[in-house]
Scaffold this motif. Structure first.
Motif, short mmCIF file in Angstrom:
data_model
loop_
_atom_site.label_atom_id
_atom_site.label_comp_id
_atom_site.label_asym_id
_atom_site.label_seq_id
_atom_site.Cartn_x
_atom_site.Cartn_y
_atom_site.Cartn_z
N TYR A 211 0.83 -1.20 0.00
CA TYR A 211 0.00 0.00 0.00
C TYR A 211 0.87 1.26 0.00
O TYR A 211 0.65 2.18 -0.78
N VAL B 99 -4.69 -3.30 -3.42
CA VAL B 99 -4.05 -4.26 -2.51
C VAL B 99 -4.94 -5.49 -2.34
O VAL B 99 -4.45 -6.62 -2.31
N SER C 298 -4.22 1.79 -3.97
CA SER C 298 -5.45 1.96 -3.21
C SER C 298 -5.72 0.66 -2.45
O SER C 298 -5.11 -0.38 -2.73
N THR C 299 -6.66 0.71 -1.53
CA THR C 299 -6.99 -0.50 -0.78
C THR C 299 -7.59 -1.54 -1.71
O THR C 299 -7.39 -2.74 -1.51
N ARG D 25 -7.61 -1.37 4.87
CA ARG D 25 -7.59 -0.01 5.41
C ARG D 25 -7.32 -0.02 6.92
O ARG D 25 -6.54 0.78 7.43
N VAL E 77 -3.65 -0.79 7.47
CA VAL E 77 -2.81 0.38 7.16
C VAL E 77 -2.91 1.42 8.27
O VAL E 77 -1.90 1.99 8.69
N ARG F 102 -11.30 -4.77 1.33
CA ARG F 102 -10.53 -3.52 1.32
C ARG F 102 -10.64 -2.78 2.64
O ARG F 102 -9.75 -2.04 3.02
#
Length: 110
Positions: free
Chosen positions: A27, A37, A33-34, A54, A57, A50
């Motif tokens: 990421y 990934v 972007s999520t 997030r 992250v 996603r």
């Protein structure tokens, strides 16, 4: 990809720390972007949402950044500035690069 120094324990997490570390690294390293990934992990057989990426992250990103900064070599007192003209699609751009005495790039400006 290196797992950061002393990554926090992931007790209660469904996935092992290698997968979480890879997702957070990808990421940040490639500015994905999520959703990207999520697709990247799905290609490797790991089904994750996603929203989960997030959350990883948000939770572990700061730890990764701190470990990378800590492991990065320190800058020396002497450094120099390089200037190069780079043509891109026929248009000239100036590239400035600050480099310290050990050859570590400090900053780049186009």
């Amino acid at each position: 990809m290196k797992i950061p120094c002393t990554m926090p324990r992931l007790k209660g997490y469904r996935f092992p720390r290698e997968i979480v570390a890879y997702a957070v690294w990808a990421y940040h390293r490639f500015a994905l972007s999520t959703a990207d990934v999520e697709d990247l992990l799905a290609e490797r057989g790991v089904i994750v949402s996603r929203e989960t990426v997030r959350n990883w992250v948000n939770r572990f990103g700061r730890h990764f950044a701190d470990c990378i900064k800590r492991d990065r070599p320190g800058t020396s007192d002497k450094w120099h500035l390089d200037e190069v003209v780079v043509p891109i699609n026929g248009v000239k751009f100036w590239l400035w690069r600050a480099v310290d005495a050990d050859g570590n790039v400090l900053d780049i400006l186009v």
